[in-house]
Design a protein around this motif. Sequence first.
Motif, PDB file in Angstrom:
ATOM      1  N   THR A  67      -3.773   5.338   0.644  1.00 37.84           N
ATOM      2  CA  THR A  67      -4.530   6.051   1.913  1.00 37.84           C
ATOM      3  C   THR A  67      -3.472   7.885   1.660  1.00 37.84           C
ATOM      4  OG1 THR A  67      -4.171   4.142   3.152  1.00 37.84           O
ATOM      5  CG2 THR A  67      -4.884   5.919   4.268  1.00 37.84           C
ATOM      6  N   PRO A  81      -3.888  -0.123  -2.493  1.00 31.13           N
ATOM      7  CA  PRO A  81      -4.603   0.610  -1.956  1.00 31.13           C
ATOM      8  C   PRO A  81      -3.570   2.061  -1.443  1.00 31.13           C
ATOM      9  CG  PRO A  81      -4.578  -1.640  -1.385  1.00 31.13           C
ATOM     10  CD  PRO A  81      -4.101  -1.469  -2.261  1.00 31.13           C
ATOM     11  N   TYR A  97     -19.335   5.575   3.860  1.00 30.91           N
ATOM     12  CA  TYR A  97     -18.245   4.418   2.562  1.00 30.91           C
ATOM     13  C   TYR A  97     -17.611   3.598   3.173  1.00 30.91           C
ATOM     14  CZ  TYR A  97     -18.111   8.964  -0.450  1.00 30.91           C
ATOM     15  OH  TYR A  97     -17.868  10.557  -0.358  1.00 30.91           O
ATOM     16  N   LEU A 140     -11.623  10.008  -2.808  1.00 30.19           N
ATOM     17  CA  LEU A 140     -12.016   9.002  -2.856  1.00 30.19           C
ATOM     18  C   LEU A 140     -12.422   9.144  -4.340  1.00 30.19           C
ATOM     19  CD1 LEU A 140     -13.930   7.249  -0.086  1.00 30.19           C
ATOM     20  CD2 LEU A 140     -12.139   7.283  -0.240  1.00 30.19           C
ATOM     21  N   GLY A 190      -8.657   8.366  -6.754  1.00 31.87           N
ATOM     22  CA  GLY A 190      -8.132   8.165  -7.067  1.00 31.87           C
ATOM     23  C   GLY A 190      -7.900   6.885  -5.073  1.00 31.87           C
ATOM     24  N   GLN A 248     -14.122   0.063   6.465  1.00 31.00           N
ATOM     25  CA  GLN A 248     -12.613  -0.492   5.472  1.00 31.00           C
ATOM     26  C   GLN A 248     -11.807   1.042   4.776  1.00 31.00           C
ATOM     27  OE1 GLN A 248     -15.412  -0.676   4.117  1.00 31.00           O
ATOM     28  NE2 GLN A 248     -15.114   0.194   2.284  1.00 31.00           N
ATOM     29  N   ALA A 249     -12.645   2.398   4.186  1.00 34.78           N
ATOM     30  CA  ALA A 249     -12.378   3.344   4.456  1.00 34.78           C
ATOM     31  C   ALA A 249     -11.697   4.270   5.247  1.00 34.78           C
ATOM     32  CB  ALA A 249     -13.330   4.376   2.461  1.00 34.78           C
ATOM     33  N   ALA A 284      -2.826   7.495  -8.735  1.00 32.42           N
ATOM     34  CA  ALA A 284      -3.701   6.216  -8.878  1.00 32.42           C
ATOM     35  C   ALA A 284      -4.036   5.619 -10.198  1.00 32.42           C
ATOM     36  CB  ALA A 284      -4.770   6.643  -8.434  1.00 32.42           C
ATOM     37  N   GLU A 343       1.002  -1.218  -0.069  1.00 35.05           N
ATOM     38  CA  GLU A 343      -0.068  -0.001  -0.116  1.00 35.05           C
ATOM     39  C   GLU A 343       0.792   1.138  -0.043  1.00 35.05           C
ATOM     40  OE1 GLU A 343      -3.285  -0.052   2.866  1.00 35.05           O
ATOM     41  OE2 GLU A 343      -3.763  -2.191   2.946  1.00 35.05           O
ATOM     42  N   ASP A 377      -8.344   5.221  -1.766  1.00 37.10           N
ATOM     43  CA  ASP A 377      -9.147   4.414  -1.295  1.00 37.10           C
ATOM     44  C   ASP A 377      -9.183   3.890   0.396  1.00 37.10           C
ATOM     45  OD1 ASP A 377      -8.705   1.910  -3.509  1.00 37.10           O
ATOM     46  OD2 ASP A 377      -6.848   2.650  -3.470  1.00 37.10           O
ATOM     47  N   LYS A 378      -8.953   4.483   1.062  1.00 37.37           N
ATOM     48  CA  LYS A 378      -8.872   5.473   2.168  1.00 37.37           C
ATOM     49  C   LYS A 378      -8.577   7.196   2.771  1.00 37.37           C
ATOM     50  CE  LYS A 378      -6.407   1.071   2.943  1.00 37.37           C
ATOM     51  NZ  LYS A 378      -6.171   0.088   3.705  1.00 37.37           N
TER      52      LYS A 378
END
Length: 258
Positions: A77, A75, A119, A92, A95, A122-123, A69, A45, A97-98
């Motif tokens: 963040t 992923p 969302y 988000l 691009g 997990q985000a 992205a 990540e 993810d979190k």
Amino acid sequence: MNRRLIARLDVKMEHLIKGVHLEGWRKMGDPRERARAYYSQGADELLYMDVVASLYGRNNLSGIVRQVASEVFVPITVGGGIRSLDAVRELLSVGADKVAVNTAATIDPTILSVISDTYGSQATVLSIEAKRQPNGGWEAMTDNGRNHSGRDAVAWAVEGQKHGAGEILITSIDQDGTGRGMDAALIASVAREVDIPVIASGGVGAASDVVKVLSNPDVSAVAIAGALHRDKLTLADVRTACRSAGIATRSTELEVAE
């Protein structure tokens, strides 16, 4: 469970930077080029943090994240200056993810609930910048380590989970940028009290520092910054050390080819 090796990229304006104890920043290159390099090395990540977002009242990484992205398929963040659902939506949409939230959550923890409800947990990452206290324990600091929240870092992690955070990013201010190893006691204290993944950050100087922290089965990931930026380590080095220590990490395409 495979542990994650995360490349952390702190950004000031358009520059990748690194400091010590979250201050005294030095330019380290282009945050886009480094992201591509770490992706090629097998990063699980990427973690982008806007270190001056609090000064401008918003996160300014949208352009960088949009470009990265489109080229890096792991992923991403993004943290720093996230104070509203609109800010989350923007990141988000380009691009990410979190999102990682620190200061705004210490003021009003329900922002974690709002993000999580909209969302998904997990985000939703609670970022905690922890500073060791003279009488024991750690205080959660805000605004990239500049201001006091008055919150105990471990108790705040527990509360953050209750408000919907799906991950905890715990950064040791005392160890950050030193390359002298991570604050294993801090990390273990947080990981022991929550039931969600914990990402440890701050202090990696050698692959053995990562191995030491990931030897704790309650720790899900380690984020590495300065040691990568200064080319003291590669993610392949760390992955090899983890494998030798019996710590499961993702097999990269390069390793499969070998």
